[in-house]
Each structure stands twice: as structure tokens, then as C-alpha cells.
Write an enzyme that holds these catalytic residues in place. Structure first.
Site, mmCIF file in Angstrom:
data_model
loop_
_atom_site.group_PDB
_atom_site.id
_atom_site.type_symbol
_atom_site.label_atom_id
_atom_site.label_comp_id
_atom_site.label_asym_id
_atom_site.label_seq_id
_atom_site.Cartn_x
_atom_site.Cartn_y
_atom_site.Cartn_z
ATOM 1 N N TYR A 170 0.835 -1.208 0.000
ATOM 2 C CA TYR A 170 0.000 0.000 0.000
ATOM 3 C C TYR A 170 0.868 1.256 0.000
ATOM 4 O O TYR A 170 0.614 2.211 -0.751
ATOM 5 C CB TYR A 170 -0.905 -0.044 1.229
ATOM 6 C CG TYR A 170 -1.819 1.134 1.417
ATOM 7 C CD1 TYR A 170 -2.995 1.248 0.687
ATOM 8 C CD2 TYR A 170 -1.521 2.116 2.359
ATOM 9 C CE1 TYR A 170 -3.854 2.325 0.885
ATOM 10 C CE2 TYR A 170 -2.370 3.188 2.561
ATOM 11 C CZ TYR A 170 -3.531 3.287 1.820
ATOM 12 O OH TYR A 170 -4.375 4.356 2.017
ATOM 13 N N LYS A 174 0.971 4.099 -2.859
ATOM 14 C CA LYS A 174 0.538 5.463 -2.548
ATOM 15 C C LYS A 174 1.643 6.487 -2.810
ATOM 16 O O LYS A 174 1.358 7.606 -3.252
ATOM 17 C CB LYS A 174 0.060 5.536 -1.098
ATOM 18 C CG LYS A 174 -1.294 4.878 -0.854
ATOM 19 C CD LYS A 174 -2.373 5.464 -1.741
ATOM 20 C CE LYS A 174 -3.765 5.057 -1.336
ATOM 21 N NZ LYS A 174 -4.806 5.563 -2.274
#
Length: 309
Positions: A170, A174
Site C-alpha cells: 500500500y 501510494k
């Protein structure tokens, strides 16, 4: 013009909001519609881990928008494939005849401590967050270039900006979105196209997956539970509007009623030596010199402490 009678900020515009079936995506889609935009609700209704699928969440967002007098259409295509992303963009033209705004919000979570993270965990999360943001943006970029205008709002996250335990997939995705947004801003500025990233805070189903194991964790969770997805919507609407025509390539963070503009990678300090460096000279001179030149604030976040932040 009296502000009480001013036209809505997005009147006549068309927006795509991915992952708009719940949480922040739903709040942004509803706010964009309230500001006058027609909205494509792109959501496949999967679980937090990206499993299953249902049209119900997207249809519920559509009902909310229509109950408020807005216009919306549902698109059940995934962002994680190029052909599907193109169909999301085509939906805007089929339904409303144009496209002005893309909000890349869709995402899933598959948290795991790094040495236990599987290749599937990595590929699935990067595929939705980063690849999905590229695919939808790239499909829209062709139209934005031709019409000479457009706005991208990409949802990044503090896990990407500063890192987080158990979220290598993640966090990498991001932070990649930040680089993507910056590059779009640079490449497409000549076509009057803007691109910004927002790291939101809110109590959503993604946040609810956080495990509170200490008193500090529980206190943090209690604070987070006070932040609604709706707190993030006004900034997204503003960045998509002509009022933000001069704002591009930036990264913002929202925490309830606070809005931060984030610093981006810049050199802090430098040392140089005419004769070059050896590992021993780096050890004995370069790193001590860099460390001693830090301000008290910088020293409190000492980049030479070798401890994870």
C-alpha cells in the site's frame, strides 16, 4: 455576484470518481454532484481485500446523489485493467457528453508484515491503487489534451508519505501515486490540465481494519473515529474547480478541519570534498558534518538515527 447566489463551483462539469460506492469516494462523489457536476460512479463493490463484487454500493451512492437533485451514472468496470479503465472514461461521454474531472480513489488493502507479504498481496494492491490511477488518468488524458482543460485529484496516503508497518504494498503504491501526479502535472500543464494528490484522514472501512494493540493505538483510533469521510470532500471539489486553476503538482493532507500542504523531496544539507569520498571519510567526516548541521526540529526527526519512524 452575491456569494449566496453564485453558481455552483462545478456547474456543467462531468466527474469520474473511482471507488465511489462507500467511504471517502462516496463522500467526494456526493459533494461533486452537490457542486453541480454530473458524476460517473466507478465502483465494483468488492470487499476491503478486493474480493467478491456487487453493484449495490454504487447504486446506493447514485440514489443519494439523485435524492439531492444531482445526476449520476454507475459504471461497474474495474480500474485495474487498461481496457476497463477506457470503458470507465467512455461511460462519461456516453452518459454526459464530456469529461472534466477524474478522482482516483479506488483501493484495496492486503496488509502483511513484509517478510510474510505474498507476491499476490503486492500485485493486487499495486494493481488497483497505482496501476488503476495510471490507467484511468491515461485514458482521460487523451480527451483532456484535446479539449485543453481537465483536473486530476489522486488519493495518496500517509503510509506512502512516511511509511507504515505491514503496508509495504500500500505504501509503495501510494507514494507512486505522488510521483504519478507530479509527472502528470509537469507533462500536461501545457494543455491546461492540473494534477494534485490528497492524503485523506477518515474513519472508513479501511481505517477500521487498523488493530489497536496499545493505549497509544486506542487513543489514535478514538481520534480517527471522530473524522468523517465528508471532511475530505470540500478540498477535492475545490481542486477540481476553476478556483484552483493555479494549483497543480501539490500534495495535501486533511485531518478533520485542518488542511496541510506537504513538503516534497528537497535537499536539506550537503557536504562536498574536492578529492571525493571513501567509505571511511564518509563515516568520519561527511555524516557527522551533516548531522551536526541539522536544526533542532530536523534533529528531532534525525535522518541519521537509523531507526524506523
Amino acid at each position: 455576484m452575491n456569494e449566496m447566489h453564485a453558481a455552483p463551483m462545478l456547474e456543467g462539469r462531468v466527474a469520474i470518481v473511482t471507488g465511489a460506492g462507500s467511504g471517502i469516494g462516496c463522500a467526494v462523489a456526493v459533494a461533486m454532484a452537490a457542486a453541480g457536476a454530473a458524476v460517473v460512479i466507478a465502483d465494483i463493490g468488492v470487499s476491503l481485500a478486493g474480493e467478491g463484487g456487487s453493484s449495490v454500493p454504487a447504486e446506493q451512492t447514485k440514489l443519494i446523489i439523485e435524492a439531492g437533485g444531482g445526476r449520476a451514472v454507475v459504471c461497474g468496470e474495474t480500474v485495474s485493467r487498461w481496457d476497463s479503465a477506457r470503458r470507465i472514461v467512455e461511460t462519461a461521454f456516453d452518459a454526459f457528453g464530456r469529461l472534466d474531472i477524474v478522482v482516483n480513489n479506488a483501493g484495496i488493502l492486503r496488509d502483511a508484515i513484509f517478510h510474510r507479504m505474498t507476491p499476490e498481496d503486492w500485485l493486487s494492491v499495486v494493481g488497483v491503487h497505482l496501476n488503476g490511477s495510471f490507467f484511468v488518468s491515461r485514458a482521460a488524458a487523451e480527451h483532456f489534451r484535446r479539449q485543453g482543460s481537465g483536473a486530476f485529484v489522486h488519493m495518496t496516503g500517509t503510509s506512502g508519505l512516511i511509511g507504515n508497518a505491514g503496508q509495504a504494498n500500500y505504501a509503495a503504491a501510494k507514494l507512486g501515486i505522488v510521483g504519478l501526479s507530479r509527472s502528470i502535472a509537469i507533462d500536461m500543464q501545457r494543455y491546461n490540465v492540473r494534477s494534485n494528490a490528497v492524503a485523506p484522514f477518515a474513519w472508513t472501512r479501511a481505517a477500521s481494519a487498523f488493530r489497536a494493540e496499545t493505549e497509544d493505538d486506542r487513543a489514535r483510533m478514538a481520534r480517527l473515529q471522530q473524522i468523517n469521510p465528508e471532511h475530505n470532500a470540500p478540498l477535492a471539489v475545490f481542486l477540481a474547480s476553476d478556483a484552483a486553476r493555479d494549483v497543480t503538482g501539490q500534495v495535501f493532507t486533511i485531518r478533520r478541519n485542518e488542511i496541510f500542504v506537504m513538503s516534497q523531496s528537497r535537499p536539506l544539507r550537503s557536504v562536498q570534498r574536492d578529492g571525493g569520498w571513501t567509505p571511511e571519510l564518509l563515516r568520519d567526516h561527511a555524516f557527522p558534518a551533516l548531522r551536526s548541521s541539522l536544526t533542532p526540529l530536523e534533529r528531532s526527526h534525525d535522518v541519521f538515527s537509523w531507526e524506523p519512524v
